[in-house]
Design a protein around this motif. Structure first.
Motif, short mmCIF file in Angstrom:
data_model
loop_
_atom_site.label_atom_id
_atom_site.label_comp_id
_atom_site.label_asym_id
_atom_site.label_seq_id
_atom_site.Cartn_x
_atom_site.Cartn_y
_atom_site.Cartn_z
N ASP A 81 -0.48 9.92 -3.12
CA ASP A 81 -0.51 10.91 -2.04
C ASP A 81 0.81 10.87 -1.28
O ASP A 81 1.29 9.80 -0.92
CB ASP A 81 -1.65 10.61 -1.08
CG ASP A 81 -3.01 10.78 -1.73
OD1 ASP A 81 -3.94 10.04 -1.38
OD2 ASP A 81 -3.14 11.67 -2.60
N THR A 82 1.37 12.04 -1.04
CA THR A 82 2.69 12.12 -0.40
C THR A 82 2.62 12.80 0.96
O THR A 82 1.72 13.59 1.24
CB THR A 82 3.69 12.88 -1.29
OG1 THR A 82 3.17 14.21 -1.54
CG2 THR A 82 3.89 12.17 -2.62
N ASN A 83 3.62 12.49 1.76
CA ASN A 83 3.76 13.08 3.09
C ASN A 83 5.24 13.26 3.34
O ASN A 83 6.03 12.35 3.08
CB ASN A 83 3.14 12.17 4.14
CG ASN A 83 3.26 12.73 5.54
OD1 ASN A 83 2.96 13.89 5.78
ND2 ASN A 83 3.72 11.92 6.48
N THR A 130 0.85 -1.19 0.00
CA THR A 130 0.00 0.00 0.00
C THR A 130 0.89 1.24 0.00
O THR A 130 1.05 1.91 -0.99
CB THR A 130 -0.94 0.00 1.21
OG1 THR A 130 -0.15 -0.14 2.41
CG2 THR A 130 -1.94 -1.14 1.13
N VAL A 131 1.52 1.52 1.11
CA VAL A 131 2.35 2.71 1.23
C VAL A 131 3.83 2.32 1.13
O VAL A 131 4.25 1.31 1.68
CB VAL A 131 2.10 3.43 2.57
CG1 VAL A 131 3.02 4.63 2.74
CG2 VAL A 131 0.64 3.86 2.65
N THR A 182 6.65 9.60 2.63
CA THR A 182 5.89 8.42 2.22
C THR A 182 5.04 8.77 1.00
O THR A 182 4.74 9.94 0.74
CB THR A 182 4.97 7.91 3.34
OG1 THR A 182 4.03 8.93 3.68
CG2 THR A 182 5.76 7.50 4.57
N ILE A 183 4.64 7.72 0.28
CA ILE A 183 3.78 7.89 -0.88
C ILE A 183 2.85 6.69 -0.96
O ILE A 183 3.28 5.54 -0.83
CB ILE A 183 4.61 8.07 -2.17
CG1 ILE A 183 3.70 8.36 -3.36
CG2 ILE A 183 5.51 6.88 -2.43
CD1 ILE A 183 4.45 8.87 -4.60
N SER A 184 1.57 6.97 -1.16
CA SER A 184 0.59 5.90 -1.25
C SER A 184 0.56 5.34 -2.67
O SER A 184 1.16 5.91 -3.59
CB SER A 184 -0.78 6.43 -0.88
OG SER A 184 -1.26 7.29 -1.89
N SER A 185 -0.16 4.26 -2.86
CA SER A 185 -0.29 3.69 -4.19
C SER A 185 -1.02 4.64 -5.14
O SER A 185 -0.84 4.58 -6.35
CB SER A 185 -1.04 2.35 -4.13
OG SER A 185 -2.29 2.52 -3.48
N GLY A 196 7.87 4.25 1.37
CA GLY A 196 8.48 5.48 1.86
C GLY A 196 9.93 5.33 2.22
O GLY A 196 10.55 4.28 1.98
N ARG A 233 4.69 -1.04 3.22
CA ARG A 233 3.67 -1.54 4.14
C ARG A 233 2.56 -2.21 3.35
O ARG A 233 2.14 -1.71 2.31
CB ARG A 233 3.12 -0.39 4.96
CG ARG A 233 2.27 -0.82 6.13
CD ARG A 233 2.09 0.31 7.12
NE ARG A 233 1.21 1.34 6.62
CZ ARG A 233 1.51 2.63 6.62
NH1 ARG A 233 2.68 3.03 7.04
NH2 ARG A 233 0.64 3.51 6.19
N ARG A 241 7.06 7.33 -7.17
CA ARG A 241 6.81 5.88 -7.15
C ARG A 241 6.37 5.43 -8.53
O ARG A 241 5.60 6.14 -9.20
CB ARG A 241 5.73 5.58 -6.11
CG ARG A 241 5.30 4.14 -5.98
CD ARG A 241 4.36 4.01 -4.80
NE ARG A 241 3.82 2.66 -4.67
CZ ARG A 241 3.06 2.27 -3.67
NH1 ARG A 241 2.75 3.11 -2.69
NH2 ARG A 241 2.61 1.02 -3.62
#
Length: 115
Positions: free
Chosen positions: A56-58, A32-33, A50-53, A35, A98, A71
């Motif tokens: 979305d980044t953080n 899923t995530v 982090t970056i989601s599939s 990072g 993750r 990604r």
């Protein structure tokens, strides 16, 4: 299981750039995530980005505006472009992935920024 292999660390002068890459293999469809985290000597391991599939980044406040995470879901890779590096960015950088139930770590790649 998911295996993560990082590359791209090294020694760079302050103000320089490095691009870190991480390739995932194994049960990558369950990720899923993804990072990057980092750990400096004597300190705890901290989140960098982090970056989601879905993209979305953080980012940690300390790297906002200097680092960019990206990604490629088809190639199962995550990259971290690090610009305007500072000596305080010196650390071992770890790739992280993750799934819904588990977390996986790479072996780490050293980034050293000289002043």
């Amino acid at each position: 299981q998911v295996q993560l292999v990082e590359s791209g660390g090294g020694l760079v002068q302050a103000g320089g750039s490095l691009r870190l890459s991480c390739a995932a293999s194994g049960r990558t469809s369950s990720i899923t995530v993804m990072g990057w985290y980092r750990q400096a000597p004597g300190k705890q391991r901290d989140l960098v980005a982090t970056i989601s599939s879905g993209g979305d980044t953080n980012y940690a406040d300390s790297v906002k505006g200097r680092f960019t995470i990206s990604r490629d879901n088809l190639k199962n890779t995550v990259s971290l472009q690090t610009n305007s590096l500072k000596p305080e960015d010196t650390a071992v950088y770890y790739c992280h992935a993750r799934t819904y139930y588990y977390a996986f770590w790479g072996q780490g790649t050293q980034v050293t920024v000289s002043s």
